[in-house]
Write an enzyme that holds these catalytic residues in place. Sequence first.
Site, PDB file in Angstrom:
ATOM      1  N   ARG A  53       0.817  -1.219   0.000  1.00  0.00           N
ATOM      2  CA  ARG A  53       0.000   0.000   0.000  1.00  0.00           C
ATOM      3  C   ARG A  53       0.846   1.263   0.000  1.00  0.00           C
ATOM      4  O   ARG A  53       0.538   2.228  -0.698  1.00  0.00           O
ATOM      5  CB  ARG A  53      -0.945  -0.017   1.207  1.00  0.00           C
ATOM      6  CG  ARG A  53      -2.007  -1.112   1.116  1.00  0.00           C
ATOM      7  CD  ARG A  53      -3.001  -0.994   2.247  1.00  0.00           C
ATOM      8  NE  ARG A  53      -4.009  -2.053   2.198  1.00  0.00           N
ATOM      9  CZ  ARG A  53      -5.029  -2.143   3.035  1.00  0.00           C
ATOM     10  NH1 ARG A  53      -5.177  -1.225   3.995  1.00  0.00           N
ATOM     11  NH2 ARG A  53      -5.898  -3.127   2.944  1.00  0.00           N
ATOM     12  N   ASP A 154     -15.774   8.833   8.871  1.00  0.00           N
ATOM     13  CA  ASP A 154     -14.669   7.899   8.677  1.00  0.00           C
ATOM     14  C   ASP A 154     -13.380   8.692   8.709  1.00  0.00           C
ATOM     15  O   ASP A 154     -13.370   9.884   8.395  1.00  0.00           O
ATOM     16  CB  ASP A 154     -14.796   7.146   7.346  1.00  0.00           C
ATOM     17  CG  ASP A 154     -14.038   5.833   7.353  1.00  0.00           C
ATOM     18  OD1 ASP A 154     -14.675   4.776   7.522  1.00  0.00           O
ATOM     19  OD2 ASP A 154     -12.795   5.859   7.218  1.00  0.00           O
TER      20      ASP A 154
END
Length: 288
Positions: A53, A154
């Site tokens: 990532r 979030d």
Amino acid sequence: MTSSLPTGQTSLLLQMTQRLALSDAHFRRICQLIYQRAGIVLADHKRDMVYNRLVRRLRTLGLDDFGRYLGMLEANQNSAEWQAFINSLTTNLTAFFREAHHFPVLAEHARKHSGEYRVWSAAASTGEEPYSIAITLADTLGTAPGRWKVFASDIDTEVLEKARSGIYRLEELKTLSPQQLQRYFMRGTGPHDGLVRVRQDLANQVEFASLNLLQKQYDIGGPFDAIFCRNVMIYFDKDTQQEILRRFVPLLKPDGLLFAGHSENFSNLSRDFWLRGQTVYSLSKERA
């Protein structure tokens, strides 16, 4: 045969094809930084995930060394790259009506309440959870303005953008009834065939905002009739879990509900909540 590419392009090509080294020290620094910023605990077996990532961020920034990337982050605590770092390392597994047993409980609870029924989805991800809550409340209470509201937050700003757009692949909505699909979504045509979009009257009832659960104070209107915090606590250590639950207490109405994920057990973490159904909690009788 010699390369005909200029030296700079050759170097860039090598950088893109060679695997960069992620040392033990750099991995530990990454673990420390994401814990400090987001409370996420990364185990050793997550090393490959972290590499895959974050290496995308290094490629995007033209960097060939994890140490240089981490040094850049730590040199500016207010850098916009911190959000990209967090976005890269958060996990967003979600689906419409995931853990389906929660939604009939929510509907029954909402049906018993007058006034505006307010729900907070504390880990909204790409929007499937808050829209599932909204569909449940619309089916139960109707869509009249002021009857109910969903607040969705979030830490990952990228997933929130997708959530705000309300656009999904039709195949992602297989858990919805045909009536729900027709009532709450518009089907795309032409180049958008196979896509659906949340209808505006439903989307207007859902408010999205970026929020880090590690914040000392949550900039979100409460108290709520229900809080969904599902499959989030598993990424935190026990102290962080307990602190977040303490912060939930004043944000939940005395008869409110707290929904947890299937692998989470809040009874062992807090005396403020008691289990009243399958992964459904309410404030303890002492608190209520």
